[in-house]
Write a protein that holds these residues in place. Structure first.
Motif, PDB file in Angstrom:
ATOM      1  N   ALA A   1       0.822  -1.214   0.000  1.00 43.90           N
ATOM      2  CA  ALA A   1       0.000   0.000   0.000  1.00 43.90           C
ATOM      3  C   ALA A   1       0.857   1.265   0.000  1.00 43.90           C
ATOM      4  N   SER A   2       1.924   1.271   0.785  1.00 38.22           N
ATOM      5  CA  SER A   2       2.757   2.477   0.860  1.00 38.22           C
ATOM      6  C   SER A   2       3.530   2.707  -0.426  1.00 38.22           C
ATOM      7  N   VAL A   3       4.007   1.644  -1.055  1.00 42.74           N
ATOM      8  CA  VAL A   3       4.747   1.788  -2.303  1.00 42.74           C
ATOM      9  C   VAL A   3       3.815   2.237  -3.421  1.00 42.74           C
ATOM     10  N   SER A   4       2.598   1.707  -3.445  1.00 40.50           N
ATOM     11  CA  SER A   4       1.669   2.058  -4.519  1.00 40.50           C
ATOM     12  C   SER A   4       1.255   3.527  -4.450  1.00 40.50           C
ATOM     13  N   GLN A   5       1.341   4.135  -3.290  1.00 36.97           N
ATOM     14  CA  GLN A   5       1.010   5.554  -3.161  1.00 36.97           C
ATOM     15  C   GLN A   5       2.138   6.444  -3.662  1.00 36.97           C
ATOM     16  N   SER A   6       3.359   5.929  -3.682  1.00 35.33           N
ATOM     17  CA  SER A   6       4.488   6.787  -4.039  1.00 35.33           C
ATOM     18  C   SER A   6       5.007   6.575  -5.460  1.00 35.33           C
ATOM     19  N   ILE A   7       4.883   5.373  -6.018  1.00 32.14           N
ATOM     20  CA  ILE A   7       5.373   5.138  -7.380  1.00 32.14           C
ATOM     21  C   ILE A   7       4.385   4.271  -8.154  1.00 32.14           C
ATOM     22  N   SER A   8       4.462   4.340  -9.462  1.00 32.80           N
ATOM     23  CA  SER A   8       3.627   3.511 -10.318  1.00 32.80           C
ATOM     24  C   SER A   8       4.362   2.194 -10.580  1.00 32.80           C
ATOM     25  N   HIS A   9       3.677   1.073 -10.358  1.00 36.67           N
ATOM     26  CA  HIS A   9       4.294  -0.228 -10.536  1.00 36.67           C
ATOM     27  C   HIS A   9       3.217  -1.299 -10.670  1.00 36.67           C
ATOM     28  N   THR A  10       3.614  -2.469 -11.084  1.00 39.32           N
ATOM     29  CA  THR A  10       2.706  -3.613 -11.049  1.00 39.32           C
ATOM     30  C   THR A  10       3.038  -4.423  -9.810  1.00 39.32           C
ATOM     31  N   GLU A  11       2.132  -5.298  -9.418  1.00 42.25           N
ATOM     32  CA  GLU A  11       2.406  -6.133  -8.249  1.00 42.25           C
ATOM     33  C   GLU A  11       3.586  -7.067  -8.524  1.00 42.25           C
ATOM     34  N   LYS A  12       3.732  -7.498  -9.758  1.00 37.42           N
ATOM     35  CA  LYS A  12       4.859  -8.357 -10.137  1.00 37.42           C
ATOM     36  C   LYS A  12       6.184  -7.616  -9.941  1.00 37.42           C
ATOM     37  N   ASP A  13       6.236  -6.330 -10.323  1.00 38.26           N
ATOM     38  CA  ASP A  13       7.454  -5.516 -10.110  1.00 38.26           C
ATOM     39  C   ASP A  13       7.805  -5.445  -8.627  1.00 38.26           C
ATOM     40  N   LEU A  14       6.800  -5.217  -7.810  1.00 40.39           N
ATOM     41  CA  LEU A  14       7.011  -5.131  -6.366  1.00 40.39           C
ATOM     42  C   LEU A  14       7.529  -6.456  -5.816  1.00 40.39           C
ATOM     43  N   GLU A  15       6.920  -7.568  -6.244  1.00 40.15           N
ATOM     44  CA  GLU A  15       7.351  -8.879  -5.771  1.00 40.15           C
ATOM     45  C   GLU A  15       8.793  -9.177  -6.168  1.00 40.15           C
ATOM     46  N   GLU A  16       9.157  -8.846  -7.410  1.00 39.02           N
ATOM     47  CA  GLU A  16      10.527  -9.096  -7.875  1.00 39.02           C
ATOM     48  C   GLU A  16      11.543  -8.281  -7.082  1.00 39.02           C
ATOM     49  N   ALA A  17      11.237  -7.013  -6.833  1.00 42.30           N
ATOM     50  CA  ALA A  17      12.154  -6.158  -6.077  1.00 42.30           C
ATOM     51  C   ALA A  17      12.294  -6.643  -4.638  1.00 42.30           C
ATOM     52  N   LEU A  18      11.180  -6.975  -4.019  1.00 46.19           N
ATOM     53  CA  LEU A  18      11.218  -7.440  -2.638  1.00 46.19           C
ATOM     54  C   LEU A  18      11.936  -8.778  -2.522  1.00 46.19           C
ATOM     55  N   ALA A  19      11.706  -9.677  -3.465  1.00 47.46           N
ATOM     56  CA  ALA A  19      12.383 -10.974  -3.454  1.00 47.46           C
ATOM     57  C   ALA A  19      13.891 -10.792  -3.562  1.00 47.46           C
ATOM     58  N   LYS A  20      14.326  -9.872  -4.406  1.00 46.13           N
ATOM     59  CA  LYS A  20      15.761  -9.617  -4.579  1.00 46.13           C
ATOM     60  C   LYS A  20      16.375  -9.033  -3.303  1.00 46.13           C
ATOM     61  N   ILE A  21      15.665  -8.104  -2.673  1.00 46.27           N
ATOM     62  CA  ILE A  21      16.151  -7.497  -1.429  1.00 46.27           C
ATOM     63  C   ILE A  21      16.316  -8.570  -0.351  1.00 46.27           C
ATOM     64  N   LEU A  22      15.315  -9.431  -0.204  1.00 41.50           N
ATOM     65  CA  LEU A  22      15.377 -10.470   0.823  1.00 41.50           C
ATOM     66  C   LEU A  22      16.395 -11.551   0.487  1.00 41.50           C
ATOM     67  N   LYS A  23      16.552 -11.848  -0.793  1.00 44.02           N
ATOM     68  CA  LYS A  23      17.506 -12.885  -1.206  1.00 44.02           C
ATOM     69  C   LYS A  23      18.937 -12.529  -0.807  1.00 44.02           C
ATOM     70  N   TYR A  24      19.298 -11.277  -0.953  1.00 44.39           N
ATOM     71  CA  TYR A  24      20.668 -10.867  -0.679  1.00 44.39           C
ATOM     72  C   TYR A  24      20.864 -10.263   0.717  1.00 44.39           C
ATOM     73  N   ALA A  25      19.877 -10.356   1.580  1.00 44.31           N
ATOM     74  CA  ALA A  25      19.985  -9.806   2.937  1.00 44.31           C
ATOM     75  C   ALA A  25      21.174 -10.356   3.717  1.00 44.31           C
ATOM     76  N   PRO A  26      21.466 -11.671   3.646  1.00 45.20           N
ATOM     77  CA  PRO A  26      22.614 -12.174   4.426  1.00 45.20           C
ATOM     78  C   PRO A  26      23.954 -11.599   3.967  1.00 45.20           C
ATOM     79  N   ASP A  27      24.024 -11.075   2.756  1.00 45.09           N
ATOM     80  CA  ASP A  27      25.280 -10.545   2.228  1.00 45.09           C
ATOM     81  C   ASP A  27      25.508  -9.071   2.562  1.00 45.09           C
ATOM     82  N   ARG A  28      24.559  -8.450   3.198  1.00 50.72           N
ATOM     83  CA  ARG A  28      24.682  -7.018   3.487  1.00 50.72           C
ATOM     84  C   ARG A  28      25.698  -6.753   4.586  1.00 50.72           C
ATOM     85  N   LYS A  29      26.096  -5.499   4.700  1.00 47.05           N
ATOM     86  CA  LYS A  29      27.109  -5.069   5.664  1.00 47.05           C
ATOM     87  C   LYS A  29      26.780  -5.570   7.075  1.00 47.05           C
TER      88      LYS A  29
END
Length: 81
Positions: free
Chosen positions: A41-69
């Protein structure tokens, strides 16, 4: 003694769908939580996207979480070239 929980170590406990692999600690599917609804809901208020775009971005963020600083993750388990 309580273990210090960082944002990164917390993110590493989630994935998009909650599917787990054999011999790997199970993860929580964020898509089935209220957090995902709020995030969507918060992302849809700030940018235009499809739900698939949101899922792909979130999946990528979570996938690489263990590699972060601050976290060891997969990065240090691989031999250096």
């Amino acid at each position: 003694m309580m273990q210090k929980v960082t944002n990164v170590s917390l993110m590493a406990k989630f994935n998009l769908s909650g599917q787990s692999r054999p011999n790997v600690e199970p993860k929580i599917g964020i898509k089935q939580t209220a957090v995902y609804s709020v995030f969507k809901a918060s992302v849809s208020q700030s940018i235009s996207h499809t739900e698939k775009d949101l899922e792909e971005a979130l999946a990528k963020i979570l996938k690489y979480a263990p590699d972060r600083k601050g976290e060891v993750g997969r990065r240090l388990k691989k031999p250096l070239p």
